[in-house]
Write an enzyme that holds these catalytic residues in place. Structure first.
Site, mmCIF file in Angstrom:
data_model
loop_
_atom_site.group_PDB
_atom_site.id
_atom_site.type_symbol
_atom_site.label_atom_id
_atom_site.label_comp_id
_atom_site.label_asym_id
_atom_site.label_seq_id
_atom_site.Cartn_x
_atom_site.Cartn_y
_atom_site.Cartn_z
ATOM 1 N N ASP A 1 0.873 -1.169 0.000
ATOM 2 C CA ASP A 1 0.000 0.000 0.000
ATOM 3 C C ASP A 1 0.919 1.230 0.000
ATOM 4 O OD1 ASP A 1 -2.345 1.700 0.579
ATOM 5 O OD2 ASP A 1 -1.395 1.878 2.550
ATOM 6 N N ASP B 1 -0.250 5.157 0.859
ATOM 7 C CA ASP B 1 -0.560 6.131 1.916
ATOM 8 C C ASP B 1 -0.662 5.435 3.275
ATOM 9 O OD1 ASP B 1 -0.752 8.419 0.242
ATOM 10 O OD2 ASP B 1 -2.716 7.730 -0.436
#
Length: 222
Positions: free
Chosen positions: A11, A13
């Site tokens: 991922d 953020d």
């Protein structure tokens, strides 16, 4: 499927990039532009990882679709303006992120990728700002259903030819971990992101990027 290759999906953020300030600021600007009070910081960070329209719908479920659409566009505009003004400082990488990406990228059997709720434009800009040219697969919100749907991971595995047993998903939110679980891959939660790691039900938790390479070696020791 290749039995030798290993796929490591990140991922962005809250996992690789500390973008909480950028996200909360852009969301506050978006709500201000339509004359509404912005959600709290905790509320905003709780939806990070969802695609933007779904995130807005979660934050403002009682608003008309037209107002929600205004918020989506207002957020995009505010985020882009701030990113162009700040450059790499807009969403700095967490300590150790660049180093571990370089370390893992140097392992011939490892393929690196991202699975993110960011737009293609936002992802490409962040990768360029930090010179992260190590990702062989880049899955983002523009081309997939929102997390936790497993589409991003399934596409990354199909693109690279790596089986689920040889794939890990690394993230900081329930959306990341639930997506990984839905795709049938091993999940690793980071202990510095937007959701409490010990509440995500991940297969593993790491407290720093220094823990990642040894953990992967342990997972794939056979």
């Amino acid at each position: 499927m290749s039995g030798d290759l290993r796929l490591i999906l990140f991922d962005v953020d809250g996992t690789l990039a500390d973008s909480q300030g950028a996200i909360t600021s852009a969301m506050r600007v978006a709500f201000d532009r339509v004359g509404l009070a912005a959600p709290s910081r905790a509320e905003i960070l709780s939806i990070v990882g969802l695609s933007l329209p779904l995130a807005i719908a979660e934050l403002a479920p009682t608003l008309d679709a037209s107002v929600q659409a205004e918020l989506v566009e207002g957020y995009k505009s505010a985020y882009k303006s701030a990113r162009l003004a700040a450059g790499a400082g807009h969403s700095p990488l967490y300590p150790g992120a660049a180093e571990v990406l370089a370390e893992l990228n140097a392992v011939p059997e490892y393929l690196l990728g991202v699975a993110t709720g960011k737009s293609q434009r936002g992802l490409d800009a962040l990768i360029e700002a930090h010179e992260l040219r190590c990702f062989v697969t880049r899955q983002c919100a523009d081309h997939h259903p929102s997390k936790p749907h497993p589409s991003m991971i399934l596409r990354a595995m199909a693109d690279t030819g790596v089986a689920a047993a040889h794939t890990v998903m690394i993230g900081d939110t329930s959306f990341d971990i639930d997506m990984g679980r839905a795709a049938g891959v091993r999940t690793i939660a980071v202990n510095w992101g937007f959701h409490p790691a010990d509440q995500l039900g991940a297969d593993h938790i790491i407290d720093s990027f220094a823990d990642l390479a040894p953990l992967l070696q342990h997972i794939w020791k056979d």
